[in-house]
Design a protein around this motif. Structure first.
Motif, mmCIF file in Angstrom:
data_model
loop_
_atom_site.group_PDB
_atom_site.id
_atom_site.type_symbol
_atom_site.label_atom_id
_atom_site.label_comp_id
_atom_site.label_asym_id
_atom_site.label_seq_id
_atom_site.Cartn_x
_atom_site.Cartn_y
_atom_site.Cartn_z
ATOM 1 N N ASP A 1 -0.371 32.191 4.479
ATOM 2 C CA ASP A 1 -1.014 31.716 5.887
ATOM 3 C C ASP A 1 -1.194 32.805 6.638
ATOM 4 O OD1 ASP A 1 1.171 31.436 7.252
ATOM 5 O OD2 ASP A 1 1.929 30.212 5.947
ATOM 6 N N LEU A 2 -1.696 32.334 7.771
ATOM 7 C CA LEU A 2 -1.697 33.450 8.993
ATOM 8 C C LEU A 2 -0.693 32.820 9.924
ATOM 9 C CD1 LEU A 2 -5.457 34.591 8.915
ATOM 10 C CD2 LEU A 2 -3.466 35.695 7.935
ATOM 11 N N GLY A 3 0.167 32.352 9.802
ATOM 12 C CA GLY A 3 1.250 32.193 10.739
ATOM 13 C C GLY A 3 2.179 33.360 11.407
ATOM 14 N N HIS B 1 -9.721 32.279 -2.907
ATOM 15 C CA HIS B 1 -9.785 30.714 -3.448
ATOM 16 C C HIS B 1 -8.641 29.824 -3.732
ATOM 17 C CE1 HIS B 1 -9.403 32.901 -7.268
ATOM 18 N NE2 HIS B 1 -9.380 31.662 -7.912
ATOM 19 N N GLN B 2 -7.531 30.290 -4.109
ATOM 20 C CA GLN B 2 -6.591 29.389 -4.277
ATOM 21 C C GLN B 2 -5.626 29.002 -3.125
ATOM 22 O OE1 GLN B 2 -4.570 31.403 -7.602
ATOM 23 N NE2 GLN B 2 -5.909 30.426 -9.249
ATOM 24 N N GLY B 3 -5.904 29.719 -2.097
ATOM 25 C CA GLY B 3 -5.498 29.294 -0.713
ATOM 26 C C GLY B 3 -4.506 30.836 -0.161
ATOM 27 N N GLY B 4 -4.561 30.688 0.897
ATOM 28 C CA GLY B 4 -3.953 31.928 1.678
ATOM 29 C C GLY B 4 -5.118 32.993 2.034
#
Length: 153
Positions: free
Chosen positions: A117-119, A46-49
């Motif tokens: 992230d999913l880079g 929920h905070q990103g990632g």
């Protein structure tokens, strides 16, 4: 990759593209690592990632009366692990008549990894973490079981 793909689907596709054997299951994926299979679960943070949880079933079971020695041994083993930890999970009994029987616990390897992230770079980090996690947990358990002192502390 389409925008509608979930984090798990993107991770599964990336791991398959990198040459790993990955099978989607209900709410996660199973990754074949040599002789072992690592379960992978992913969820959006929920905070990103993305939070990725790894589970390695070691097919080791402990009876309740052995817990003090086993817990001490697991504690010692965990101090030397960098990519995961050993945990005990209660095994549910299907037999209702076994209420008086001592509880049984499964020994599992677990790890949690947060990906911002999913880079490509983060997916490669996940793949490396996955390999190291499986190797480290398996090696620690095999060394203990086949070592001169066994799993006693």
């Amino acid at each position: 990759m389409t925008a509608s793909q979930t984090e798990l689907q993107r991770i599964v596709a990336a791991l398959q593209n990198s040459g790993l054997t990955v099978e989607s299951v209900e709410d996660g994926a199973l990754i074949q690592q040599g002789e072992t299979r690592v379960a992978l679960f992913a969820e959006r943070d929920h905070q990103g990632g993305v939070i990725v949880r790894l589970h390695l079933d070691l097919d080791l079971y402990v009876e309740e009366d052995s817990l003090p020695d086993i817990l001490m041994g697991i504690n010692l083993l965990n101090q030397g692990l960098d990519y995961g930890a050993l945990n005990l999970d209660p095994v549910e009994s299907d037999d209702e008549d076994e209420e008086d029987e001592p509880a049984t616990f499964a020994v599992l390897g677990r790890a949690v990894l947060w990906l911002p992230d999913l880079g490509p770079g983060e997916l490669e980090r996940l793949r490396e973490h996955l390999g190291r996690f499986e190797a480290e947990i398996t090696e620690a358990v095999e060394r203990t079981l086949h070592g001169s002192k066994g799993m006693s502390a």
